[in-house]
Design an enzyme around this catalytic site. Structure first.
Site, PDB file in Angstrom:
ATOM      1  N   GLY A 115      42.591 -17.422  -4.641  1.00 18.35           N
ATOM      2  CA  GLY A 115      41.557 -17.274  -5.644  1.00 18.35           C
ATOM      3  C   GLY A 115      42.164 -17.115  -7.024  1.00 18.35           C
ATOM      4  O   GLY A 115      43.344 -16.776  -7.168  1.00 18.35           O
ATOM      5  N   CYS A 116      41.366 -17.343  -8.052  1.00 26.97           N
ATOM      6  CA  CYS A 116      41.882 -17.262  -9.420  1.00 26.97           C
ATOM      7  C   CYS A 116      42.246 -15.826  -9.796  1.00 26.97           C
ATOM      8  O   CYS A 116      43.343 -15.559 -10.298  1.00 26.97           O
ATOM      9  CB  CYS A 116      40.888 -17.855 -10.408  1.00 26.97           C
ATOM     10  N   TYR A 117      41.340 -14.873  -9.536  1.00 30.05           N
ATOM     11  CA  TYR A 117      41.660 -13.473  -9.833  1.00 30.05           C
ATOM     12  C   TYR A 117      42.856 -12.985  -9.019  1.00 30.05           C
ATOM     13  O   TYR A 117      43.768 -12.358  -9.573  1.00 30.05           O
ATOM     14  CB  TYR A 117      40.453 -12.580  -9.551  1.00 30.05           C
ATOM     15  N   THR A 119      45.335 -14.609  -7.927  1.00 29.85           N
ATOM     16  CA  THR A 119      46.574 -15.215  -8.413  1.00 29.85           C
ATOM     17  C   THR A 119      47.201 -14.353  -9.498  1.00 29.85           C
ATOM     18  O   THR A 119      48.404 -14.055  -9.467  1.00 29.85           O
ATOM     19  CB  THR A 119      46.312 -16.632  -8.941  1.00 29.85           C
TER      20      THR A 119
END
Length: 309
Positions: A115-117, A119
């Protein structure tokens, strides 16, 4: 050797960006379905099983359904959804996470895109936990703000509609965001971090912040100790960099439009306070860029082919 790639869910935000990045690469043949057959089960099953690589850009349940349709052991999968990020027999697709992670991804049949968060959080926290600077049982909190493209088509339409939206919105206030389990597992923490996400009125970009009371940590590390541990963990990386500057401000769009991650450790040495900060693009290393990087690693292509650095 050319490799065939089928993007299941190519009409969504992440799928469209992955397709744009792969189009025109001589070593890749993109498998596509006509619009009127995208939801045809037989056509999808055939495409899923005929491709060398499948990239899933679907809601969680639909991603699981697509995986169930694959009965060809040759087809390898990269799932950009949340469905398999903590699942057994799936390799976590963050090559920089551990010294051996890239090799695991290279040989994996099933890879789950981070996921972006997570990462940003994992890039900051995992090296410090591994080095013993942050204990695995420490109570961590993480605050993050993302561009609105991370919310998909509905949020994009809302923020770009006729009604002027708020400049900033906090959400997931019940502290049960679906990324928390992913953060805890892959940082190897004993307790889930307290996670407060938010969205800003900017299309892409992300800032992730983890405050650290250095004076309260068992080893009482310095700001430089934390920064040096991060620099050692990502030494030689073309994608994750550790900034040594002492800038007074950080912008949400600092790494927007790229596949970079920039890490900083800032704070007040006299007070023993520090903040770990990551900037990245929620659609870059936080989504499409990570999928392309994982495909490169799995297929034996140059790691940064198709990336913007």
């Amino acid at each position: 050797m050319r490799r065939s790639v089928f993007i299941d869910g190519a009409a969504g935000t992440t799928g469209l960006e992955i397709r744009e990045r792969l189009a025109g690469r001589a070593e890749i043949e993109l498998v596509t379905l006509p619009d009127d057959r995208r939801k045809d089960p037989a056509a999808r099953r055939a495409a899923l099983n005929d491709a060398d690589f499948v990239v899933l850009c679907l809601p969680d349940d639909a991603a699981r359904e697509s995986v169930a349709l694959i009965d060809n052991p040759r087809t390898r999968v990269i799932d950009a959804s949340t469905a398999h990020r903590t699942a057994e027999r799936w390799c976590y697709g963050f090559p920089e996470l551990e010294p051996s992670q890239g090799a695991l991804i290279e040989g994996a049949a099933r890879v789950s895109n981070p996921g972006c968060y997570p990462t940003g959080f994992l890039a900051l926290v995992r090296p410090l936990v591994r080095a013993g600077i942050v204990p695995a049982d420490w109570a961590l909190s993480v605050h993050a703000v993302s561009g609105y493209s991370g919310g998909g088509r509905q949020m994009i339409e809302e923020f770009e509609g006729d009604t002027v939206p708020t400049a900033w919105r906090g959400y997931a206030l019940a502290l049960a965001h679906k990324h928390v389990a992913e953060m805890q597992r892959h940082a190897r923490l004993e307790h889930p971090p307290l996670f407060l996400p938010s969205v800003a009125r900017t299309y892409r970009g992300m800032v992730v912040e983890v405050p650290l009371p250095l004076h309260a940590l068992p080893r009482r590390p310095s700001i430089d100790t934390c920064r040096d541990a991060l620099a050692a963990a990502y030494d030689g990386s073309e994608i994750i960099r550790v900034a040594a500057d002492d800038r007074a401000t950080v912008e949400v769009e600092e790494d927007a439009g790229t596949d970079r991650v920039t890490l900083r450790v800032v704070g007040n040495a006299a007070r023993g306070h520090a903040v770990l900060i990551a900037t990245l693009d929620n659609l870059g290393k936080g989504a499409a860029g990570a999928a392309v990087q994982n495909l490169n690693v799995m297929a034996g292509f140059a790691t940064t082919a198709g990336l913007v650095l």
